[in-house]
Design an enzyme around this catalytic site. Structure first.
Site, PDB file in Angstrom:
ATOM      1  N   ASP A  61     -30.263 -45.271   3.306  1.00 51.99           N
ATOM      2  CA  ASP A  61     -31.724 -45.442   3.186  1.00 51.99           C
ATOM      3  C   ASP A  61     -32.191 -45.323   1.728  1.00 51.99           C
ATOM      4  OD1 ASP A  61     -31.851 -45.616   6.023  1.00 51.99           O
ATOM      5  OD2 ASP A  61     -31.983 -43.439   6.175  1.00 51.99           O
ATOM      6  N   HIS A  89     -36.850 -48.807   7.703  1.00 51.48           N
ATOM      7  CA  HIS A  89     -36.686 -47.373   7.915  1.00 51.48           C
ATOM      8  C   HIS A  89     -38.057 -46.768   8.200  1.00 51.48           C
ATOM      9  CE1 HIS A  89     -34.911 -43.419   7.554  1.00 51.48           C
ATOM     10  NE2 HIS A  89     -35.978 -43.078   6.839  1.00 51.48           N
ATOM     11  N   ASN A 134     -33.001 -53.586   5.441  1.00 48.24           N
ATOM     12  CA  ASN A 134     -33.113 -52.615   6.531  1.00 48.24           C
ATOM     13  C   ASN A 134     -34.569 -52.157   6.629  1.00 48.24           C
ATOM     14  OD1 ASN A 134     -32.174 -50.727   8.539  1.00 48.24           O
ATOM     15  ND2 ASN A 134     -32.336 -49.119   6.985  1.00 48.24           N
TER      16      ASN A 134
END
Ligand code: GRF
Length: 223
Positions: free
Chosen positions: A150, A114, A112
């Site tokens: 996260d 972020h 991911n």
């Protein structure tokens, strides 16, 4: 000698897909040896779908509002992804909280991006929060996905100095520009087998990292 096939990658999006575009462009430019096998969106109107179509990439929409619960949506999503047998699942602005079973299924092969220097500013509105906190440096992080929002092991970061006249918008724009170099770089290293998640730690070129890689240090090492 024939090179091995580029790694198949599935990209998940919910929005405009500028990070998807950066990856499409980096692959087209020969900077990243991967192949985007499919783009999947949970939002029918996501702008990134059009970017994928323009690049000739198969697209799928799985509208989460049509499923009774998270588990049912995640099961359908995993089935759609696994048809392509990807070596890597890339979350690029995919705005969904994922179930533990889904995360486990892709452990070590789902990443991911972020918009903060993690572990600072997990969650939403990161640019606004960074300005309010008065930090001198902000940026973006790419991390392996685990069950903490996260919170997975961070692979690489791109740093951006904060200016005294920055607004959340100006800061966001500069961070996004850096994201567009950062994400393809990490996908390229993973596709080349240079990065791994092992024992909960990020390994780079055979050595566990004691701190995330830095995009600029990486870039200058390659010059
Ligand atoms: C990026 O800022 C990324 O950091 C966050 O969502 C945004 C996606 O933007 N996870 P885009 O859809 O790639 O333009």
């Amino acid at each position: 000698m024939t090179l091995p096939e580029p790694m198949p990658v599935v990209v998940l999006i919910s929005g405009t897909g500028t990070n998807l575009q950066a990856l499409i462009d980096a692959i087209a430019a020969g900077e990243v040896r991967a192949r985007i096998a499919a783009v999947i969106s949970n939002r029918p109107g996501a702008g990134g779908l059009e970017r994928a179509r323009r690049a000739g990439i198969p697209t799928h929409v799985l509208d989460h509002t049509g499923y009774p619960d998270r588990a049912a949506f995640d099961a359908a999503l995993a089935a759609a992804i696994d048809r392509y047998q990807p070596g890597l699942v890339v979350l690029a602005g995919f705005m969904r909280i994922l179930t533990p079973g889904f995360v486990e299924h892709y452990a070590g092969r789902m990443i991911n991006i972020h918009p903060s220097l993690l572990p600072d500013f997990r969650g939403l509105n990161t640019h606004e929060r960074a300005l309010r906190a008065g930090v001198k440096e902000h940026g973006a992080s790419v991390h392996f996905v685990n069950n903490e929002l996260d919170g997975g092991p961070v692979i690489m970061q791109a740093r951006v100095p904060v200016r005294s006249d920055d607004t959340p918008q100006t800061l966001a724009a500069r961070v996004q520009q850096r994201e567009h170099r950062l994400y393809p770089r990490v996908v390229g290293l993973l596709a080349d087998g240079l990065l791994k998640l092992q024992g909960g730690e990020v390994w780079f070129d055979g050595t566990p990292l004691d701190a995330p890689l830095d995009l600029d240090a990486q870039a200058s090492a390659e010059d």
